[in-house]
Design a protein around this motif. Structure first.
Motif, PDB file in Angstrom:
ATOM      1  N   SER A  50       0.846  -1.192   0.000  1.00 35.21           N
ATOM      2  CA  SER A  50       0.000   0.000   0.000  1.00 35.21           C
ATOM      3  C   SER A  50       0.876   1.234   0.000  1.00 35.21           C
ATOM      4  O   SER A  50       2.075   1.178   0.254  1.00 35.21           O
ATOM      5  CB  SER A  50      -0.926   0.009   1.232  1.00 35.21           C
ATOM      6  OG  SER A  50      -0.180   0.183   2.418  1.00 35.21           O
ATOM      7  N   GLY A  51       0.253   2.373  -0.313  1.00 28.29           N
ATOM      8  CA  GLY A  51       0.983   3.622  -0.383  1.00 28.29           C
ATOM      9  C   GLY A  51       1.089   4.293   0.977  1.00 28.29           C
ATOM     10  O   GLY A  51       0.733   3.698   1.996  1.00 28.29           O
ATOM     11  N   PRO A  52       1.612   5.519   0.960  1.00 27.19           N
ATOM     12  CA  PRO A  52       1.800   6.366  -0.216  1.00 27.19           C
ATOM     13  C   PRO A  52       2.839   5.800  -1.180  1.00 27.19           C
ATOM     14  O   PRO A  52       3.779   5.132  -0.772  1.00 27.19           O
ATOM     15  CB  PRO A  52       2.263   7.701   0.383  1.00 27.19           C
ATOM     16  CG  PRO A  52       2.829   7.359   1.716  1.00 27.19           C
ATOM     17  CD  PRO A  52       2.029   6.209   2.209  1.00 27.19           C
ATOM     18  N   ARG A 109      -2.929   6.780   1.986  1.00 26.53           N
ATOM     19  CA  ARG A 109      -2.606   5.473   1.418  1.00 26.53           C
ATOM     20  C   ARG A 109      -2.584   5.512  -0.113  1.00 26.53           C
ATOM     21  O   ARG A 109      -1.871   4.729  -0.759  1.00 26.53           O
ATOM     22  CB  ARG A 109      -3.624   4.442   1.914  1.00 26.53           C
ATOM     23  CG  ARG A 109      -3.200   2.997   1.767  1.00 26.53           C
ATOM     24  CD  ARG A 109      -4.156   2.077   2.513  1.00 26.53           C
ATOM     25  NE  ARG A 109      -3.886   2.093   3.948  1.00 26.53           N
ATOM     26  CZ  ARG A 109      -4.720   2.591   4.864  1.00 26.53           C
ATOM     27  NH1 ARG A 109      -5.873   3.122   4.501  1.00 26.53           N
ATOM     28  NH2 ARG A 109      -4.389   2.568   6.142  1.00 26.53           N
ATOM     29  N   ASP A 110      -3.347   6.434  -0.718  1.00 29.66           N
ATOM     30  CA  ASP A 110      -3.421   6.510  -2.178  1.00 29.66           C
ATOM     31  C   ASP A 110      -2.625   7.674  -2.765  1.00 29.66           C
ATOM     32  O   ASP A 110      -2.661   7.907  -3.973  1.00 29.66           O
ATOM     33  CB  ASP A 110      -4.887   6.627  -2.628  1.00 29.66           C
ATOM     34  CG  ASP A 110      -5.602   5.285  -2.625  1.00 29.66           C
ATOM     35  OD1 ASP A 110      -4.936   4.262  -2.868  1.00 29.66           O
ATOM     36  OD2 ASP A 110      -6.817   5.252  -2.369  1.00 29.66           O
ATOM     37  N   LEU A 111      -1.918   8.417  -1.926  1.00 29.51           N
ATOM     38  CA  LEU A 111      -1.073   9.504  -2.422  1.00 29.51           C
ATOM     39  C   LEU A 111       0.064   8.974  -3.286  1.00 29.51           C
ATOM     40  O   LEU A 111       0.598   7.894  -3.034  1.00 29.51           O
ATOM     41  CB  LEU A 111      -0.464  10.274  -1.253  1.00 29.51           C
ATOM     42  CG  LEU A 111      -1.208  11.496  -0.709  1.00 29.51           C
ATOM     43  CD1 LEU A 111      -0.549  11.959   0.582  1.00 29.51           C
ATOM     44  CD2 LEU A 111      -1.177  12.619  -1.728  1.00 29.51           C
ATOM     45  N   VAL A 112       0.457   9.766  -4.280  1.00 31.83           N
ATOM     46  CA  VAL A 112       1.629   9.443  -5.095  1.00 31.83           C
ATOM     47  C   VAL A 112       2.594  10.623  -5.004  1.00 31.83           C
ATOM     48  O   VAL A 112       2.211  11.767  -5.242  1.00 31.83           O
ATOM     49  CB  VAL A 112       1.245   9.186  -6.565  1.00 31.83           C
ATOM     50  CG1 VAL A 112       2.496   8.893  -7.397  1.00 31.83           C
ATOM     51  CG2 VAL A 112       0.259   8.030  -6.670  1.00 31.83           C
ATOM     52  N   VAL A 113       3.844  10.347  -4.637  1.00 28.95           N
ATOM     53  CA  VAL A 113       4.869  11.387  -4.541  1.00 28.95           C
ATOM     54  C   VAL A 113       5.703  11.376  -5.813  1.00 28.95           C
ATOM     55  O   VAL A 113       6.211  10.334  -6.224  1.00 28.95           O
ATOM     56  CB  VAL A 113       5.779  11.166  -3.313  1.00 28.95           C
ATOM     57  CG1 VAL A 113       6.846  12.265  -3.242  1.00 28.95           C
ATOM     58  CG2 VAL A 113       4.952  11.143  -2.034  1.00 28.95           C
ATOM     59  N   LEU A 139      -9.502   9.865   5.673  1.00 28.50           N
ATOM     60  CA  LEU A 139      -8.264  10.617   5.491  1.00 28.50           C
ATOM     61  C   LEU A 139      -7.043   9.696   5.467  1.00 28.50           C
ATOM     62  O   LEU A 139      -6.070   9.964   4.763  1.00 28.50           O
ATOM     63  CB  LEU A 139      -8.125  11.668   6.584  1.00 28.50           C
ATOM     64  CG  LEU A 139      -9.201  12.764   6.556  1.00 28.50           C
ATOM     65  CD1 LEU A 139      -8.927  13.813   7.612  1.00 28.50           C
ATOM     66  CD2 LEU A 139      -9.299  13.407   5.175  1.00 28.50           C
ATOM     67  N   GLU A 140      -7.089   8.596   6.212  1.00 29.40           N
ATOM     68  CA  GLU A 140      -6.011   7.612   6.104  1.00 29.40           C
ATOM     69  C   GLU A 140      -5.984   7.021   4.698  1.00 29.40           C
ATOM     70  O   GLU A 140      -4.914   6.716   4.160  1.00 29.40           O
ATOM     71  CB  GLU A 140      -6.206   6.509   7.141  1.00 29.40           C
ATOM     72  CG  GLU A 140      -5.934   6.958   8.574  1.00 29.40           C
ATOM     73  CD  GLU A 140      -6.291   5.905   9.613  1.00 29.40           C
ATOM     74  OE1 GLU A 140      -6.014   6.135  10.795  1.00 29.40           O
ATOM     75  OE2 GLU A 140      -6.863   4.860   9.217  1.00 29.40           O
TER      76      GLU A 140
END
Length: 230
Positions: A29-31, A177-181, A172-173
């Motif tokens: 899982s992410g980010p 978890r789905d953020l991409v840097v 919000l968690e």
């Protein structure tokens, strides 16, 4: 005897080389890093961050001078603030940052403790209402989350109901978890903010609005005023 020792040395070197060439195990899982395979969900392209969005979200941007350095997601009675920073290739910085945050909370008159969360160790804090940005009132709960990625570090701060209620925190968690840097390849100093940018459609709207204002400019008409609040 020397032959066996030489063979053991060569085998050890070969094993080290294989370990260095082996890819890092895929995360579940992410980010996420932009170079990793990640689930396709609706995201807003902010340049250094691809931010997941859902109905009911309000997104604001954090500005330092003329640079966009972070984003805030408001959802119901909770808020999520996210910032991405450069980090060394060989090690993470969350341990160091966590210590600095804890010291800052105590200096502001709050309290905090480490606890295990869905992304590893995090800080559960109680900060003065003024420091939490809600004016006067009792101390407010705040969660500080940190994730060390490949050459980047993500800091997430959850406040409001989601900081103390598990059910409210799930949405919000999920954003974290789905953020991409999007780190990029340029050299950056550790802890240097990864800059963000307005989405393309927003930039186009701002430029169109600015062009219309220039066309309608009346030199004798008092223009809009901006009040800076500190």
């Amino acid at each position: 005897m020397f032959g066996r020792r030489r063979r053991r040395h060569e085998e050890g070197e070969a094993a080290t080389a294989v370990a260095e060439e082996a890819p890092a195990p895929a995360r579940e899982s992410g980010p996420w890093d932009s170079e990793e395979t990640h689930p396709e969900v609706e995201r807003v392209d902010l340049g250094g961050l691809l931010l997941p969005v859902s109905p009911g979200f309000e997104v604001q941007l954090n500005v330092a001078g003329e640079q966009i350095v972070g984003a805030v997601v408001l959802f119901e009675e909770s808020a999520l603030q996210v910032h991405a920073f450069a980090a060394p290739k060989s090690s993470g910085i969350w341990d160091e940052v966590r210590s600095e945050l804890a010291e800052g909370v105590k200096t502001a008159g709050g309290t905090c403790e480490e606890r295990e969360g869905p992304f590893g160790l995090e800080l559960a804090a109680m900060v003065p209402a003024e420091a939490a940005g809600v004016g006067e009132g009792p101390p407010q709960p705040v969660r500080y989350i940190g994730v060390d990625g490949p050459r980047w570090f993500l800091r997430a701060v959850i406040s409001g109901r989601a900081a103390s209620e598990d059910e409210a925190a799930k949405t919000l968690e999920g954003v974290v978890r789905d953020l991409v840097v999007v780190r990029g390849d340029e050299p950056m100093a550790p802890k240097e903010p990864i800059q963000l940018a307005l989405p393309q459609e927003t930039r186009a709207a701002v430029e169109q609005h600015a062009a219309r204002d220039r066309r309608d400019l009346n030199p004798f008409k008092r223009g809009p005023e901006i009040t800076e609040v500190r």
